[in-house]
Design an enzyme around this catalytic site. Structure first.
Site, short mmCIF file in Angstrom:
data_model
loop_
_atom_site.label_atom_id
_atom_site.label_comp_id
_atom_site.label_asym_id
_atom_site.label_seq_id
_atom_site.Cartn_x
_atom_site.Cartn_y
_atom_site.Cartn_z
N HIS A 1 29.07 56.52 -24.37
CA HIS A 1 29.95 57.69 -24.56
C HIS A 1 29.19 58.85 -25.21
O HIS A 1 28.37 58.65 -26.09
CB HIS A 1 31.15 57.32 -25.44
CG HIS A 1 32.25 56.62 -24.69
ND1 HIS A 1 32.84 57.16 -23.58
CD2 HIS A 1 32.88 55.43 -24.92
CE1 HIS A 1 33.80 56.35 -23.14
NE2 HIS A 1 33.84 55.28 -23.94
N CYS B 1 28.46 61.24 -19.91
CA CYS B 1 29.33 62.27 -19.30
C CYS B 1 28.92 63.66 -19.77
O CYS B 1 28.38 63.85 -20.86
CB CYS B 1 30.78 62.03 -19.66
SG CYS B 1 31.45 60.45 -19.10
N ARG C 1 27.64 63.85 -14.73
CA ARG C 1 26.83 62.90 -15.48
C ARG C 1 25.52 63.57 -15.90
O ARG C 1 24.93 64.35 -15.14
CB ARG C 1 26.52 61.66 -14.64
CG ARG C 1 27.72 60.84 -14.25
CD ARG C 1 28.38 60.20 -15.47
NE ARG C 1 29.52 59.35 -15.10
CZ ARG C 1 30.78 59.78 -15.07
NH1 ARG C 1 31.05 61.05 -15.38
NH2 ARG C 1 31.73 58.95 -14.74
#
Length: 462
Positions: free
Chosen positions: A361, A430, A439
């Site tokens: 993340h 991300c 991405r």
């Protein structure tokens, strides 16, 4: 012509020659009446309302070098007749006996007030009545108040009274009270308005329009009770309309949603990081304890099972690496996931050739890859396993690509600049921040493999 005063004889006879002051005590009584400041007329004035200048007979001019006659004039005769201080002098050539007083003119008075009219029977009877009967002389006053006072008016008073009686009726002037400081507290009852009756009425009406506020300590006057109809109307007016109720409900819904959204944002940005760091820290400790005890042997790891630890010294990142990229079991718990299932299966660090690809993340849930875009070529990235330390150097970066572009994790990643097989590292996350639209890719190449028995590599020691 005025009568002579004592001490100012007009002729050789002296003041006794004038019959007006011949009787005993008459002069004192006349002087007492003339000294009254309320009744004493101004010089040249007339106290009788019936005075008419046209009724005064013209006096004959005296002969030159003639001595004034001792007989009283018509003025003095009229005064004596009305006051009764002495008997009227015998009629002379200037005023015949039985003639009315020169000041008494009721017809002229009536003409002045009501205009020219024909004489009525009542006025004719008054005219025919003749002169007023003489009044008995007034007894001389006794005591210090009866002292003679010089006559300064020049004309006798028709309504003279003793000085003592007049002064007794005059109220004494009150002594001025000592002035005190004004009271700063306003009086609840305003002072009466100065002026006449009309001004006071207007002031009273003005006070009625705006009532003064009750003073401190006083209760406000109770309102008048309402009738039953007025009470019902007031109750209906106090009730909220359906539109007001609906708008209030909508407002409460929006407020509730706003509070919930605020709580959700707080949970995502703050609480998820705290919770993920706690879970990742516990998993790192568990992996290190297993290595120390020799419980874990090399082999295939179950999804969600941690098997390595990644160090990024420049970003101060230490995070466990687990098998798989499941969001709930791996990524949301603050760990880094290894692409090791199905078509996305990639090599392990211990393999002699291949591309070790992982995901993490960038925001929330521990956000281990939040600042990987700040890495520069040559920055070290260390993967620690049960048996060795594998050191990679950052080689290139792809700022943005589609989430469906899986060529970036191939054995020879497309776009990385590598042209032949080798031992590579790929980091995916991300982008932009707080979204998952694209991405961000960072590639590295292995430069060192150090067994754990030889100690930590230089990137972790320094």
């Amino acid at each position: 012509m005025t009568a002579g005063r004592p001490g100012h004889a007009a002729g050789p006879e002296g003041p006794d020659a004038h019959g007006a002051y011949g009787s005993d005590g008459a002069f004192v009584a006349a002087v007492d009446g003339l000294a009254d400041p309320l009744n004493d007329p101004l010089p040249g004035g007339h106290t009788s309302p019936w005075f008419r200048s046209e009724n005064v007979p013209a006096a004959e001019p005296p002969a030159p070098h003639a001595v004034r006659s001792a007989a009283p004039s018509s003025y003095e005769g009229g005064y004596a007749t009305h006051q009764g201080l002495h008997q009227a002098p015998p009629p002379g050539p200037q005023q015949p006996q039985g003639a009315p007083d020169e000041w008494y003119d009721p017809a002229g008075y009536r003409r002045d007030w009501y205009g020219p009219q024909e004489p009525s029977t009542g006025m004719a009877a008054v005219d025919a009545a003749g002169p007023v009967a003489p009044v008995a002389p007034v007894a001389p006053a006794e005591g210090p108040a009866a002292a003679p006072v010089p006559d300064t008016s020049g004309r006798p008073d028709l309504h003279a009274e003793p000085r003592t009686e007049v002064m007794a009726r005059i109220p004494a002037e009150p002594e001025p009270e000592p002035q005190s400081e004004p009271d700063p507290t306003p009086s609840p009852h305003p002072a009466p308005a100065p002026g006449g009756r009309a001004e006071r009425r207007r002031a009273a009406k003005g006070r009625g329009r705006r009532r003064p506020a009750p003073a401190a300590g006083q209760s406000a006057p109770a309102a008048a009770p309402m009738s039953r109809v007025e009470a019902r109307r007031a109750a209906r007016a106090a009730k909220d309309s359906p539109a007001v109720i609906a708008s209030r409900a909508v407002g409460e819904v929006f407020i509730t949603l706003g509070v919930l959204m605020l709580l959700f944002v707080t949970y995502q940005l703050w609480w998820t990081n705290i919770r993920a760091d706690q879970i990742a820290g516990k998993e790192t400790s568990r992996i290190q304890d297993a290595w120390a005890n020799g419980d874990r042997k090399p082999g295939v790891f179950a999804p969600g099972e941690g098997f390595a630890i990644m160090h990024i010294p420049k970003l101060d990142v230490v995070a466990p690496i687990a098998e798989g990229i499941d969001k709930e079991k791996v990524l949301d718990r603050g760990m880094i996931g290894h692409y090791g299932e199905g078509k996305l299966k990639t090599a392990m660090p211990s393999d002699k050739q291949g591309n070790f690809s992982v995901a993490g993340h960038r925001n929330t849930h521990g956000e281990p890859f939040r600042y990987i875009n700040k890495l520069k070529p040559g920055d070290p990235i260390v993967v620690e396993t049960r048996d060795a330390y594998y050191t990679y150097e950052m080689a290139s970066i792809l700022p943005q690509t589609s989430p469906s572009n899986i060529s970036v994790i191939e054995p020879i990643p497309v776009g990385s600049g590598f042209t032949k097989p080798g031992r590579y590292l790929t980091l995916t996350t991300c982008t932009p921040e707080f979204t998952s639209t694209y991405r961000l890719i960072v590639w590295g190449k292995m430069v060192d493999e150090r067994p754990r028995s030889e100690g930590k590599p230089d990137a972790l020691v320094g």
